[in-house]
Write a protein that holds these residues in place. Structure first.
Motif, PDB file in Angstrom:
ATOM      1  N   TYR A  86      -4.591   8.282  -3.625  1.00 58.93           N
ATOM      2  CA  TYR A  86      -4.060   7.531  -2.483  1.00 58.93           C
ATOM      3  C   TYR A  86      -3.235   8.500  -1.646  1.00 58.93           C
ATOM      4  O   TYR A  86      -2.323   9.154  -2.157  1.00 58.93           O
ATOM      5  N   PHE A  87      -3.551   8.570  -0.360  1.00 56.43           N
ATOM      6  CA  PHE A  87      -2.821   9.459   0.542  1.00 56.43           C
ATOM      7  C   PHE A  87      -1.916   8.608   1.423  1.00 56.43           C
ATOM      8  O   PHE A  87      -2.251   8.263   2.552  1.00 56.43           O
ATOM      9  N   ARG A  88      -0.734   8.253   0.908  1.00 47.86           N
ATOM     10  CA  ARG A  88       0.115   7.243   1.551  1.00 47.86           C
ATOM     11  C   ARG A  88       1.582   7.685   1.674  1.00 47.86           C
ATOM     12  O   ARG A  88       2.493   6.860   1.598  1.00 47.86           O
ATOM     13  N   GLY A  89       1.830   8.957   1.862  1.00 47.84           N
ATOM     14  CA  GLY A  89       3.204   9.450   1.891  1.00 47.84           C
ATOM     15  C   GLY A  89       4.086   8.788   2.939  1.00 47.84           C
ATOM     16  O   GLY A  89       5.266   8.534   2.697  1.00 47.84           O
ATOM     17  N   GLY A 130       0.799  -1.219   0.000  1.00 41.49           N
ATOM     18  CA  GLY A 130       0.000   0.000   0.000  1.00 41.49           C
ATOM     19  C   GLY A 130       0.827   1.261   0.000  1.00 41.49           C
ATOM     20  O   GLY A 130       0.315   2.351   0.258  1.00 41.49           O
ATOM     21  N   ALA A 131       2.122   1.130  -0.284  1.00 45.99           N
ATOM     22  CA  ALA A 131       3.027   2.281  -0.321  1.00 45.99           C
ATOM     23  C   ALA A 131       3.063   2.804  -1.752  1.00 45.99           C
ATOM     24  O   ALA A 131       3.850   2.329  -2.584  1.00 45.99           O
ATOM     25  N   VAL A 132       2.191   3.772  -2.049  1.00 44.07           N
ATOM     26  CA  VAL A 132       2.052   4.237  -3.420  1.00 44.07           C
ATOM     27  C   VAL A 132       1.957   5.757  -3.488  1.00 44.07           C
ATOM     28  O   VAL A 132       1.638   6.420  -2.507  1.00 44.07           O
ATOM     29  N   CYS A 133       2.224   6.278  -4.689  1.00 39.56           N
ATOM     30  CA  CYS A 133       2.093   7.709  -4.965  1.00 39.56           C
ATOM     31  C   CYS A 133       0.618   8.100  -4.999  1.00 39.56           C
ATOM     32  O   CYS A 133      -0.270   7.253  -4.874  1.00 39.56           O
ATOM     33  N   LEU A 134       0.344   9.360  -5.213  1.00 40.39           N
ATOM     34  CA  LEU A 134      -1.034   9.852  -5.245  1.00 40.39           C
ATOM     35  C   LEU A 134      -1.907   9.066  -6.219  1.00 40.39           C
ATOM     36  O   LEU A 134      -3.087   8.827  -5.954  1.00 40.39           O
ATOM     37  N   ASP A 135      -1.351   8.649  -7.347  1.00 40.64           N
ATOM     38  CA  ASP A 135      -2.146   7.974  -8.373  1.00 40.64           C
ATOM     39  C   ASP A 135      -2.131   6.454  -8.238  1.00 40.64           C
ATOM     40  O   ASP A 135      -2.707   5.752  -9.074  1.00 40.64           O
ATOM     41  N   GLY A 136      -1.472   5.932  -7.191  1.00 42.17           N
ATOM     42  CA  GLY A 136      -1.413   4.496  -6.983  1.00 42.17           C
ATOM     43  C   GLY A 136      -0.203   3.828  -7.597  1.00 42.17           C
ATOM     44  O   GLY A 136      -0.022   2.607  -7.468  1.00 42.17           O
ATOM     45  N   PHE A 174       5.767  13.425   2.845  1.00 40.64           N
ATOM     46  CA  PHE A 174       5.945  12.032   3.262  1.00 40.64           C
ATOM     47  C   PHE A 174       5.286  11.717   4.606  1.00 40.64           C
ATOM     48  O   PHE A 174       5.774  10.877   5.359  1.00 40.64           O
ATOM     49  N   THR A 175       4.173  12.370   4.925  1.00 40.63           N
ATOM     50  CA  THR A 175       3.532  12.145   6.233  1.00 40.63           C
ATOM     51  C   THR A 175       2.165  11.486   6.145  1.00 40.63           C
ATOM     52  O   THR A 175       1.647  11.023   7.151  1.00 40.63           O
ATOM     53  N   GLY A 176       1.534  11.459   4.996  1.00 44.68           N
ATOM     54  CA  GLY A 176       0.157  10.982   4.896  1.00 44.68           C
ATOM     55  C   GLY A 176       0.006   9.478   5.066  1.00 44.68           C
ATOM     56  O   GLY A 176       0.884   8.704   4.682  1.00 44.68           O
ATOM     57  N   ASP A 177      -1.113   9.065   5.628  1.00 45.52           N
ATOM     58  CA  ASP A 177      -1.399   7.626   5.735  1.00 45.52           C
ATOM     59  C   ASP A 177      -2.899   7.414   5.949  1.00 45.52           C
ATOM     60  O   ASP A 177      -3.376   7.288   7.069  1.00 45.52           O
ATOM     61  N   VAL A 178      -3.636   7.370   4.851  1.00 53.18           N
ATOM     62  CA  VAL A 178      -5.074   7.116   4.881  1.00 53.18           C
ATOM     63  C   VAL A 178      -5.330   5.766   4.228  1.00 53.18           C
ATOM     64  O   VAL A 178      -4.976   5.556   3.068  1.00 53.18           O
ATOM     65  N   GLU A 179      -5.934   4.854   4.958  1.00 53.55           N
ATOM     66  CA  GLU A 179      -6.187   3.518   4.430  1.00 53.55           C
ATOM     67  C   GLU A 179      -7.195   3.548   3.285  1.00 53.55           C
ATOM     68  O   GLU A 179      -7.023   2.888   2.253  1.00 53.55           O
ATOM     69  N   GLU A 180      -8.248   4.324   3.465  1.00 56.84           N
ATOM     70  CA  GLU A 180      -9.306   4.372   2.459  1.00 56.84           C
ATOM     71  C   GLU A 180      -8.828   5.097   1.200  1.00 56.84           C
ATOM     72  O   GLU A 180      -8.227   6.165   1.263  1.00 56.84           O
ATOM     73  N   VAL A 181      -9.131   4.498   0.049  1.00 56.14           N
ATOM     74  CA  VAL A 181      -8.760   5.089  -1.233  1.00 56.14           C
ATOM     75  C   VAL A 181      -9.924   5.938  -1.753  1.00 56.14           C
ATOM     76  O   VAL A 181     -11.087   5.545  -1.654  1.00 56.14           O
ATOM     77  N   ASP A 182      -9.616   7.094  -2.286  1.00 58.81           N
ATOM     78  CA  ASP A 182     -10.621   7.937  -2.924  1.00 58.81           C
ATOM     79  C   ASP A 182     -10.799   7.426  -4.353  1.00 58.81           C
ATOM     80  O   ASP A 182     -10.154   7.897  -5.291  1.00 58.81           O
ATOM     81  N   HIS A 183     -11.680   6.433  -4.524  1.00 64.70           N
ATOM     82  CA  HIS A 183     -11.833   5.802  -5.831  1.00 64.70           C
ATOM     83  C   HIS A 183     -12.446   6.743  -6.860  1.00 64.70           C
ATOM     84  O   HIS A 183     -12.168   6.627  -8.050  1.00 64.70           O
ATOM     85  N   ALA A 184     -13.271   7.666  -6.409  1.00 69.13           N
ATOM     86  CA  ALA A 184     -13.906   8.593  -7.340  1.00 69.13           C
ATOM     87  C   ALA A 184     -12.857   9.432  -8.073  1.00 69.13           C
ATOM     88  O   ALA A 184     -13.018   9.757  -9.259  1.00 69.13           O
ATOM     89  N   ASN A 185     -11.790   9.767  -7.377  1.00 66.70           N
ATOM     90  CA  ASN A 185     -10.728  10.587  -7.973  1.00 66.70           C
ATOM     91  C   ASN A 185      -9.421   9.816  -8.150  1.00 66.70           C
ATOM     92  O   ASN A 185      -8.429  10.389  -8.592  1.00 66.70           O
ATOM     93  N   GLU A 186      -9.448   8.516  -7.783  1.00 67.19           N
ATOM     94  CA  GLU A 186      -8.255   7.665  -7.854  1.00 67.19           C
ATOM     95  C   GLU A 186      -7.066   8.323  -7.153  1.00 67.19           C
ATOM     96  O   GLU A 186      -5.998   8.521  -7.734  1.00 67.19           O
TER      97      GLU A 186
END
Length: 383
Positions: free
Chosen positions: A141-144, A36-42, A127-139
């Motif tokens: 990922y907040f996983r910094g 689950g370590a991905v950029c904004l776009d997955g 590099f601080t974000g960590d939200v498990e839920e993905v915003d699928h509507a906008n694709e």
């Protein structure tokens, strides 16, 4: 509200408009996606690595890329498709190693033969974000934070775990990350490893803008909320105040134990434009010409800039008094100085007859304290 959607592009252009010294291959960490370590776009995270040699073979420099932040869904959607790869490794291209990343001894005499890493920035939260839920509507990922962990773990697996000396640095949003994540990064190493951090243009002071408002505080609040950054910030700070304030170094640094060296201009161009003389606080654009060209500044505008400098110095003076901390605060009208000629070659930016590189070297190797502030100039100048 501060509008900063494309200001990160300016930060990246700093890397593209300087004389190149070295091309280094981009490495994509495909295995990070499963964690689950991905950029904004997955897409997977990435870094660039140049191996050390000689007496630098067991010494490591990890430098984090600049690039601003995104504070709303709309802002992050725009970021992930930017042509500079600040939201997607699919759009990244290799950036040249310069300044403190250079492998040329005459440009970088103390770090040129270290293992040098360029940690690429693609999340918009330092590099601080960590939200498990993905915003699928906008694709989105907040996983910094996971991106940070994945890159560091990869580096440990290719030899950094055996490091004797380590420097953790960054510029702008990366410089802020080198403060916020300094202790976390240190925690990856054994107690025998010497670890210190350098923040270049990453000390964003909590100051009022031209109209007397703390508008930038609202901006950091939105970043922390959107990206779920609170858990990545020093708990000593977040237990005493709202997490958004803990994005400001003056509130976070008292809770950080690892030594930090702050490289900053008291007239940082990005800060002047986005913290102080903002569009919202200067609706008639009276400060626009002054911000873009110091020769266009009136006497009263220079006085207002001196007020900004006083606020900056008051802020940083409260957190860098310990002899373990270092600071190189000049008055060059610029943004980011460890990746340009000001790192070592530029005599006009010297303090105490030393360049930034020399001051950092004295501080890192415990030869002497280095806490220099330019007191000769009260007005900004070009270096």
């Amino acid at each position: 509200m501060v509008t900063l959607r494309w200001t990160f592009v300016v930060c990246v252009m700093l890397f593209l408009n300087i004389q190149s010294s070295e091309e280094v291959k981009l490495t994509i960490i495909e295995s990070a996606v499963a964690k689950g370590a991905v950029c904004l776009d997955g897409s997977p995270p990435a870094y660039q690595f140049d191996q050390g040699f000689g007496d630098g073979v067991n010494k490591w420099l990890v430098h984090m890329q600049a690039g601003g932040w995104c504070h709303t869904v709309e802002d992050c959607v725009g970021r992930k498709t930017s042509p500079y790869g600040l939201g997607s490794s699919k759009l990244m291209y290799e950036l040249n190693f310069t300044g403190l990343l250079s492998n040329q001894q005459d440009q970088n005499p103390n770090l040129y033969n270290w293992n040098r890493v360029y940690m690429r920035y693609c999340d918009g939260s330092s590099f601080t974000g960590d939200v498990e839920e993905v915003d699928h509507a906008n694709e989105l990922y907040f996983r910094g934070a996971r991106v940070f962990n994945a890159i560091v773990e990869e580096l440990m697996s290719i030899g950094m775990k055996d490091a004797q000396n380590v420097l953790f640095s960054g510029c702008s949003a990366g410089g802020l990350a080198s403060i916020l994540l300094c202790d976390k990064f240190h925690g990856f190493f054994s107690p025998s490893t010497k670890v210190k951090c350098i923040a270049d243009a990453g000390y964003f002071p909590h100051v009022k803008d031209l109209s007397g408002e703390y508008r930038f505080e609202q901006y950091f609040d939105k970043i922390v909320t959107l990206h779920g950054s609170a858990n990545s910030l020093p708990s000593g700070c977040t237990s005493n105040m709202k997490p958004g304030l803990c994005f400001f170094p003056e509130y976070t640094m008292p809770y950080i134990n690892t030594p930090i060296f702050v490289v900053n201009s008291a007239f940082d161009t990005w800060q002047v434009a986005n913290l102080f003389a903002t569009n919202e606080s200067d609706p008639d654009g009276e400060f626009t010409k002054c911000k873009n060209d110091l020769k266009e500044c009136s006497t009263s505008q220079l006085q207002r800039l001196q007020e900004f400098r006083s606020g900056f110095l008051g802020s940083i003076d409260s957190v860098t008094k310990s002899p373990t901390e270092g600071r190189f605060i000049n008055t060059c009208y610029t943004h980011c100085q460890t990746d340009e000629s000001t790192w070592f070659a530029n005599a006009t930016s010297k303090l105490g007859d030393k360049t930034i590189a020399e001051g950092v070297d004295d501080w890192y190797n415990d030869r002497s304290e280095f806490q220099k502030i330019d007191t000769e100039h009260v007005d900004p100048h070009y270096c």
